[in-house]
Motif scaffolding. Structure first.
Motif, PDB file in Angstrom:
ATOM      1  N   PHE A  75      21.257   1.628 -14.466  1.00  0.00           N
ATOM      2  CA  PHE A  75      22.499   1.391 -15.211  1.00  0.00           C
ATOM      3  C   PHE A  75      23.697   1.957 -14.440  1.00  0.00           C
ATOM      4  CE2 PHE A  75      25.563   3.047 -18.381  1.00  0.00           C
ATOM      5  CZ  PHE A  75      25.992   1.836 -18.903  1.00  0.00           C
ATOM      6  N   GLY A  97      17.862  -0.335 -17.941  1.00  0.00           N
ATOM      7  CA  GLY A  97      19.187  -0.026 -17.410  1.00  0.00           C
ATOM      8  C   GLY A  97      19.843  -1.244 -16.787  1.00  0.00           C
ATOM      9  N   TRP A 102      19.400  -4.408 -17.809  1.00  0.00           N
ATOM     10  CA  TRP A 102      19.927  -5.195 -18.935  1.00  0.00           C
ATOM     11  C   TRP A 102      21.243  -4.602 -19.419  1.00  0.00           C
ATOM     12  CZ3 TRP A 102      18.366  -9.847 -19.589  1.00  0.00           C
ATOM     13  CH2 TRP A 102      17.031 -10.218 -19.501  1.00  0.00           C
ATOM     14  N   ALA A 103      21.231  -3.282 -19.633  1.00  0.00           N
ATOM     15  CA  ALA A 103      22.442  -2.617 -20.132  1.00  0.00           C
ATOM     16  C   ALA A 103      23.588  -2.776 -19.137  1.00  0.00           C
ATOM     17  CB  ALA A 103      22.157  -1.140 -20.394  1.00  0.00           C
ATOM     18  N   ILE A 160      26.819  -4.501 -20.467  1.00  0.00           N
ATOM     19  CA  ILE A 160      27.959  -3.603 -20.702  1.00  0.00           C
ATOM     20  C   ILE A 160      29.010  -3.741 -19.606  1.00  0.00           C
ATOM     21  CG2 ILE A 160      28.664  -1.169 -20.793  1.00  0.00           C
ATOM     22  CD1 ILE A 160      26.009  -0.690 -22.339  1.00  0.00           C
TER      23      ILE A 160
END
Length: 115
Positions: free
Chosen positions: A47, A80, A82-83, A87
C-alpha cells in the motif's frame, strides 16, 4: 546508473524485508498467526509503495518499476495492492495490475485455507 532489473530486484528485496519486519512485529504484539501477520505486513508495505509511486507520478519524480509493483501483490501484498489502487487511484486502468491483484488474492486465500 542502475538497470531496471537491478532496481526491481532492490525494490522487491527491500519491500519484502520491510514486510517481514512488520509481520514479526504483528506476531509479537498481537499473537496472530504468521500467515495473517505476513499478509498484513506485506499488504501495508505494498500500500505504501503504491502511494509513493503515485506521489512520484504526480511530481514527475523517479518511479517504482512496474515489474516490482506487479510482483508485490502476487507475493502476499494483494490487500495493500487493492487498497493502493482504490485509495490512491493508481494503476486502475492497467489490466495487468487487476490480474496481479486477483492472483495475489487467490494465493492469500489458498494459504489461509491450507492452514
Amino acid at each position: 546508473m542502475h538497470s531496471k532489473r537491478e532496481l526491481t530486484t532492490r525494490t522487491l528485496i527491500a519491500a519484502f524485508a520491510a514486510g517481514v519486519l512488520v509481520a514479526a512485529a504483528f506476531v509479537v504484539a498481537t499473537d496472530v498467526s504468521v500467515i495473517v501477520a505476513y499478509v498484513l505486513g506485506l499488504g501495508l508495505i505494498t500500500f505504501l509503495t503504491y502511494g509513493y509511486d503515485k506521489l512520484q507520478a504526480v511530481r514527475g519524480g523517479r518511479r517504482i518499476t512496474e515489474p516490482a509493483l506487479l510482483v508485490l501483490p502476487v507475493i502476499g501484498g494483494a490487500l495493500g495492492g487493492w487498497a493502493g489502487m482504490l485509495i490512491w487511484r493508481h494503476k486502475t486502468k492497467h489490466a495487468s495490475f487487476w490480474i496481479a491483484q486477483i492472483v495475489g488474492t487467490l494465493a492469500i486465500a489458498a494459504a489461509l485455507w491450507l492452514t
